[in-house]
Scaffold this active site. Sequence first.
Site, PDB file in Angstrom:
ATOM      1  N   CYS A 330       0.833  -1.210   0.000  1.00  0.00           N
ATOM      2  CA  CYS A 330       0.000   0.000   0.000  1.00  0.00           C
ATOM      3  C   CYS A 330       0.869   1.262   0.000  1.00  0.00           C
ATOM      4  CB  CYS A 330      -0.970  -0.047   1.172  1.00  0.00           C
ATOM      5  SG  CYS A 330      -2.406   1.031   0.960  1.00  0.00           S
ATOM      6  N   HIS A 427      -3.581  -5.755   1.424  1.00  0.00           N
ATOM      7  CA  HIS A 427      -3.276  -5.999   2.830  1.00  0.00           C
ATOM      8  C   HIS A 427      -3.786  -7.376   3.244  1.00  0.00           C
ATOM      9  CE1 HIS A 427      -1.904  -2.024   4.074  1.00  0.00           C
ATOM     10  NE2 HIS A 427      -2.897  -1.484   3.413  1.00  0.00           N
TER      11      HIS A 427
END
Length: 484
Positions: A330, A427
Site C-alpha cells: 500500500c 493488505h
Amino acid sequence: MTRAVMIQGAGSNVGKSMLVAGLCRHFARQGLRVRPFKPQNMSNNAAVTADGGEIGRAQALQALACGVEPQVDMNPVLLKPETEIGAQVVVQGHRLATVRARDYAKLKPQLLKACLTSFRRLSDGCDLVIVEGAGSPAEINLRAGDIANMGFAAAADLPVILAGDIDRGGVIAQLVGTHAVLDPDDASRIEGFLVNKFRGDATLFADGMREIAARTGWTGLGIVPWFEEAWRLPAEDVMDIRSRPRDGAFRIAVPRLNRIANFDDLDPLSADPALSVEIVPPGRPLPVADLILVPGSKSTIADLAAFRANGWDIDLMAHRRRGGHVLGICGGYQMLGRSLSDPGGIEGPAATVPGLGLLDVDTVLAPKKHLARVAARDVASGAAVAGYEIHMGQTTGPDAGRGWLEVDGARAGAASADGHVLGCYLHGLFTGDAFRAAFLTRLGAAASEGQYGAGVEDVLDRLADHLAAALDLGGIERIARVIR
C-alpha cells in the site's frame, strides 16, 4: 431481549480490547448471540467489512471471537490520525471528513446520533452486546460531548465495569482516583471493577481489591493474570507491535513509519517460527536482513520524507545492492516508485515528490478511497490469496506490467525486472498459509507449516478460558442491563 454492558478503562492500553475479545468468545461459547461494539475508536489499523466499509481492527477481532462477520455498526466512528493535530473521521464505515482536533467537538452531536443508531441496529437479534470504551472516563476535561465513554454510557443507559492495569503500577490510584474525579451520576454507572495484567501470586493483592471496593462501593470482579499469548492476537496499536527476533531464522526488517497503517500484515509473519521480524524504530538504521518490508502509511508523502530523514533510503539501497528482497504494501508500495503526486492536496499542500525509485511506477493520489475485500491468486505458485484494499490513489508504470498477483483475471501489483522488489495494494495477504509458505520459500526462507488463522482461534479460546478462571463471569452477566 438484548442486554448490554460497557467495559471502560482507568487509562489507555489497560487491555480493554483483549478483555472484550475474551468475554465475547466466552459468552459465545455459552450459546449466546454476542456482538462487540465500540462507539469511537482511534486507530490507523482498520479492517474492511464485506460491504466495503472500514472499522477498527480490534472490533474485527472481537467479531471473530463472536463467530460473526465484522459489520460497520460495530465501530460507527473511527478516527484515523493523519497529523499530530488532525484525523480522518470515518462514520459508519465511510470517510466523512478530515478535521483538526480542535474542530472535532463540533461534530460530536452528529456522531453521537450515528453511534446510537448503530448500537440499536446492532442490538437487534442478539442476546448480549459488550461495549468497549476508549481511553479513560477519568479524562473529565473531555466529558462535555463525550461519545466514547460516559457520554455514550449515559445516552444508551449502560452499566459500566472499570478495568485497571496493575502492570504499569498504581492500580489502586487508577481506580479510586477515577471514582474521585467522576461526576456522581457517572460514577454511579460503574457497578464493578477488575484488575488486569497481574504478574505473580494474585492472592497477594486481595487486600488491594478490598481497599478499592471499600473506597468506591464497586464490586470486585476479579484479578486477571498476565496473558502470555496476547501478542499472538492481531495488534491494534502501533505501540503493541513487538519485534520477534529468532536466531538463525529468515530475517525481515520493518521500518516503523510515523503514520504506519494496517500493520496487520505483520501479525502472521511475527507468529511464524521460521521468521525473525524486527520492527525498526525511527533513529535506528535498517539492519542487514533478507527482506525489508515497507508497510502501509496514513500519510505517505510525510512518511516518505521521514524515511529519508532517518537515512533509511540509504540503508535500503545498500540492501538492494547486496541482493536483498524488498516488499512494499500500500503506502510502502507507493514509496518504492519513481514519483508520488498529490495534485489535490489530500495529504497536505499539493505536491509531487520523488519516490525511492526501486520500482518503475508512478502514483497519483485521488480523493476517492478504494475499499474492498479481494480474492487473488499468486501467479508463481497458484496459491489463493485473500486480503483487502484500503487506499487513495492509482499506481501505473512499466513494472506494473509485471504484476505478481492476479485479481479477476488481471495482473495486480508490480515487480522489478529481477523480481527482487515487489509492491502491491493488498493488505492481509500473509494470513493465507499456502501463499505465505510459497512466497517465503521463493525468497529462501524455510517452508513454514504454521496455520495462522487456526492459531488465532486457538488463542481466543485460551483467552476465554483464562478470563473464566480469573473473573466472576456470572457477576458480569448479571451486571449487563436490558437495552430499553
